[in-house]
Design an enzyme around this catalytic site. Structure first.
Site, PDB file in Angstrom:
ATOM      1  N   GLU A  40       0.879  -1.160   0.000  1.00 26.48           N
ATOM      2  CA  GLU A  40       0.000   0.000   0.000  1.00 26.48           C
ATOM      3  C   GLU A  40       0.923   1.219   0.000  1.00 26.48           C
ATOM      4  OE1 GLU A  40      -2.658   0.095   3.338  1.00 26.48           O
ATOM      5  OE2 GLU A  40      -3.415   2.070   2.767  1.00 26.48           O
ATOM      6  N   ARG A 266       4.725 -13.006   9.946  1.00 20.80           N
ATOM      7  CA  ARG A 266       5.452 -11.752   9.710  1.00 20.80           C
ATOM      8  C   ARG A 266       6.825 -11.821  10.328  1.00 20.80           C
ATOM      9  NH1 ARG A 266       1.665  -7.479   9.046  1.00 20.80           N
ATOM     10  NH2 ARG A 266       3.188  -5.879   9.527  1.00 20.80           N
ATOM     11  N   LYS A 276       3.764  -0.032  10.089  1.00 15.19           N
ATOM     12  CA  LYS A 276       3.840   1.185   9.294  1.00 15.19           C
ATOM     13  C   LYS A 276       3.241   2.376  10.036  1.00 15.19           C
ATOM     14  CE  LYS A 276       2.967   0.073   4.983  1.00 15.19           C
ATOM     15  NZ  LYS A 276       2.258   0.156   3.707  1.00 15.19           N
TER      16      LYS A 276
HETATM   17  P1  ATP Z   1       1.398  -2.416   8.401  1.00 13.42           P
HETATM   18  O1  ATP Z   1       0.493  -3.538   8.808  1.00 13.42           O
HETATM   19  O2  ATP Z   1       2.590  -2.260   9.278  1.00 13.42           O
HETATM   20  O3  ATP Z   1       0.695  -1.134   8.123  1.00 13.42           O
HETATM   21  P2  ATP Z   1       1.275  -3.637   5.917  1.00 13.42           P
HETATM   22  O4  ATP Z   1       1.632  -5.034   6.012  1.00 13.42           O
HETATM   23  O5  ATP Z   1      -0.169  -3.387   5.941  1.00 13.42           O
HETATM   24  O6  ATP Z   1       2.035  -2.840   7.039  1.00 13.42           O
HETATM   25  P3  ATP Z   1       1.549  -3.272   3.128  1.00 13.42           P
HETATM   26  O7  ATP Z   1       2.153  -2.215   2.304  1.00 13.42           O
HETATM   27  O8  ATP Z   1       0.107  -3.562   2.966  1.00 13.42           O
HETATM   28  O9  ATP Z   1       1.875  -2.922   4.642  1.00 13.42           O
HETATM   29  O10 ATP Z   1       2.379  -4.620   2.975  1.00 13.42           O
HETATM   30  C1  ATP Z   1       2.623  -5.225   1.740  1.00 13.42           C
HETATM   31  C2  ATP Z   1       2.913  -6.677   1.952  1.00 13.42           C
HETATM   32  O11 ATP Z   1       4.035  -6.846   2.826  1.00 13.42           O
HETATM   33  C3  ATP Z   1       1.753  -7.389   2.586  1.00 13.42           C
HETATM   34  O12 ATP Z   1       1.508  -8.576   1.818  1.00 13.42           O
HETATM   35  C4  ATP Z   1       2.206  -7.717   3.949  1.00 13.42           C
HETATM   36  O13 ATP Z   1       1.675  -8.944   4.391  1.00 13.42           O
HETATM   37  C5  ATP Z   1       3.721  -7.796   3.827  1.00 13.42           C
HETATM   38  N1  ATP Z   1       4.365  -7.438   5.074  1.00 13.42           N
HETATM   39  C6  ATP Z   1       4.227  -6.282   5.759  1.00 13.42           C
HETATM   40  N2  ATP Z   1       4.907  -6.318   6.904  1.00 13.42           N
HETATM   41  C7  ATP Z   1       5.518  -7.522   6.967  1.00 13.42           C
HETATM   42  C8  ATP Z   1       6.364  -8.184   7.914  1.00 13.42           C
HETATM   43  N3  ATP Z   1       6.728  -7.585   9.043  1.00 13.42           N
HETATM   44  N4  ATP Z   1       6.797  -9.422   7.617  1.00 13.42           N
HETATM   45  C9  ATP Z   1       6.434 -10.025   6.475  1.00 13.42           C
HETATM   46  N5  ATP Z   1       5.643  -9.468   5.546  1.00 13.42           N
HETATM   47  C10 ATP Z   1       5.172  -8.243   5.776  1.00 13.42           C
HETATM   48 MG    MG Z   2      -1.560  -3.862   4.558  1.00 14.63          MG
END
Ligand code: ATP
Ligand code: MG
Length: 556
Positions: A40, A266, A276
């Site tokens: 995102e 994660r 984030k």
């Molecule tokens: P946050 O939950 O911290 O706002 P997010 O996961 O929603 O972050 P996105 O930009 O939607 O942020 O993430 C893109 C992809 O990266 C998603 O498929 C998510 O599952 C993966 N991702 C995000 N954080 C992690 C993590 N700590 N470990 C593994 N994969 C991750």
């Molecule tokens: Mg997300």
């Protein structure tokens, strides 16, 4: 990469995701796999994302498939073009390429709107006038069912009309939403009539002001996967509970493909945060200098700090992919960085906390060029010349008054080796009125050039130095963990766990003159690995400490 699209039978998949995909391929469910990385664009990528990136791109490559980059840009209130650019830069830097396979959820806004109408027409969605607050209040709990909205039984005709008028801009933000009509008593709260569309007057980075209603992530995500013919939608465990919703939508819409979703855990890393929301707060409230602050766990921060992308990929690969949540130790990441830099970083000399050392029996005005090895672990790295003269800078803590016997460095009467140069004996020190040592006076043995003497006598310590007449002044930024505790927020508000000493700027350091145009990471002997900062200029050098040489703070 294998030469066809199925796994060779003698290959054992490395993890359960690869195992499942191999099984799908062998069962003939797909003939070519397509994965995707779906960020995102509301922030920069962090090392947690790297886990998802490495998995999605690597699996596709190993199996001769493809991996799409898709921006899940469904919330214009928080998204920005600058994030879209930064994410692509960071992905390339990390070593992954999506070629022409660049997609945006917003490319599908027309189609998603039509499919929302399909659901309404089939009495599977309705326009609800309840506020977000009221919807939340009626959602129920894990043990209690939710309350149906009084608008749940609107006819499809009425909802279709209202939905069109929502799009037309007739209602205020938040005045109405479109909800799926699934099951308010479901044990899975995600199935209690989730919101599919909301009214939001926000300019979208790509569609501008065309829309004033936007699909939710949950509605856009699975359908975007289907439109792109994603075969395997690999995501983190928090989406496990959303899978029944995604399946329900796929079931009830005329989508062109049926992605399968598999979840993994994660990455959580000690002494930092990978949410984030929290990273945004660190940037917006100026707790750090920006997304690329070298203390941040973002890829941009790690890059600016000097962490090689290979070390990040290696770290992620070593962790593997599982379903168990755990905290990875920061020291494990740092060790991986050290291992990589130990192989690649040229050795140089620099003095962080300088004190003058004067060699009384060395001729004034004389400069010698001495041979120094560039990297003892890399035979191809060769040698360089470094200047040596009567006055040197050495590290303040390499001298001690009345030192104990095991102190192998400078103290009056003890002989030490100057790296690549001569043996010196400290004969005297000059102190200021407060008793602080301001200068070390030494004599050297002219026979010991290069670090040996004809009589073969041993010295136990070797210290680093730079020639004062030739040294370049540099600012050196020493970084420590961004937080003082391994799990910020565990005992108190996470922001209170910020480490007030995470940055220590040493303004007047001296480095050898070869570093005036340093490009990559170097090892300052005995100190650690250092990388020229983006702020660095030939006449105002700035280095970031990527990582210290060892885990412990001990020298010698
Ligand atoms: P946050 O939950 O911290 O706002 P997010 O996961 O929603 O972050 P996105 O930009 O939607 O942020 O993430 C893109 C992809 O990266 C998603 O498929 C998510 O599952 C993966 N991702 C995000 N954080 C992690 C993590 N700590 N470990 C593994 N994969 C991750
Ligand atoms: Mg997300």
């Amino acid at each position: 990469m294998t030469d066809n699209n199925t796994l060779r039978t003698d290959e054992t998949p490395r993890d359960f995701i690869r195992e499942k995909i191999a099984a799908d391929l062998n069962a003939g469910l797909n003939d070519r796999i397509v994965t995707r990385f779906p960020p995102e664009p509301n922030g920069y990528l962090h090392i947690g994302h790297a886990k998802s990136i490495c998995l999605n791109f690597s699996v596709a490559e190993e199996l001769g498939g493809a991996c799409n980059l898709r921006f899940d840009d469904t919330n214009p209130a928080r998204e920005d073009e600058s994030f879209i650019r930064a994410i692509q830069d960071d992905l390339r830097w990390l070593g992954f390429n999506w070629g022409a396979r660049l997609f945006y959820a917003s490319d599908n806004f027309d189609q998603l709107y039509e499919w929302a109408r399909t659901l309404i027409g089939n009495n599977l969605a309705y326009v609800d006038d309840l506020s977000a607050e009221e919807i939340r209040e009626r959602r129920g709990t894990l043990t209690e069912p939710g309350q149906p909205s009084p608008y749940r039984d609107r006819t499809p005709e009425e909802s279709l009309d209202l939905f069109a008028r929502m799009r037309g801009g007739e209602f205020d933000d938040g005045a109405k939403v479109l909800r799926a009509k699934i099951d308010m008593a479901s044990g899975n709260i995600n199935l209690r009539d989730p919101v599919l569309y909301r009214i939001m007057r926000a300019s979208h980075p790509r569609t501008g002001d065309t829309w004033c209603i936007y699909p939710t992530y949950d509605f856009a995500h699975g359908q975007s996967d289907a439109i792109e013919h994603i075969t395997h939608s690999l995501c983190t465990l928090e989406f496990e509970d959303h899978r029944p919703l995604y399946d329900w939508l796929i079931e009830n819409l005329p989508v062109p493909a049926r992605p399968r979703q598999y979840e993994f855990s994660r990455l959580n890393l000690g002494y930092t945060v990978l949410s984030k929301r929290r990273l945004i707060q660190l940037v917006e409230d100026d707790h750090v200098t920006g997304w690329d602050d070298p203390r941040m766990p973002t890829l941009a921060g790690l890059r600016r700090r000097g962490v090689p992308p290979e070390a990040i990929r290696d770290f992620i690969n070593r962790l593997g992919i599982t379903k168990s949540d755990g905290l990875v130790e920061m020291s494990y990441f740092e060790n991986t960085i050290r291992e990589h830099l130990n192989q690649t970083a040229p050795r140089r000399m620099g003095v962080i906390d300088p004190i003058k050392l004067v060699i009384e029996n060395y001729p004034e005005g004389k400069t010698e060029e001495l041979d120094a090895t560039n990297n003892p672990t890399d035979a191809h790295a060769g040698m360089r010349k470094i200047p040596f003269s009567r006055e040197l800078w050495v590290e303040r803590d390499d001298y001690m008054d009345d030192a104990p016997k095991k102190f192998r460095r400078l103290t009056i009467g003890r002989e030490v080796r100057l790296r690549f140069a001569y043996y010196v004996i400290c004969t005297n020190v000059i102190k200021d009125p407060d008793g602080n040592v301001t200068e070390l006076r030494c004599t050297y043995d002219p026979e010991s050039r290069g670090g040996d003497t004809p009589d073969g006598r041993k010295v136990r310590g070797t210290i680093h130095w730079v020639s004062a007449a030739n040294a370049k002044t540099a600012e050196i930024r020493l970084y420590d963990h961004l937080f003082t505790t391994e799990e910020p927020g565990k005992e108190r508000d996470w922001i209170e766990d910020l480490n007030p000493n995470s940055l220590n700027v040493c303004e007047t350091c001296y480095v050898e003159p070869t570093l005036v145009d340093a490009q990559g990471v170097v090892q300052f002997e005995r100190l650690g690995y250092f990388f020229p900062d983006a702020d660095s200029a030939p006449n105002a050098l700035v280095f970031n400490r990527t990582v210290s040489l060892r885990d412990s703070k001990s020298k010698d």
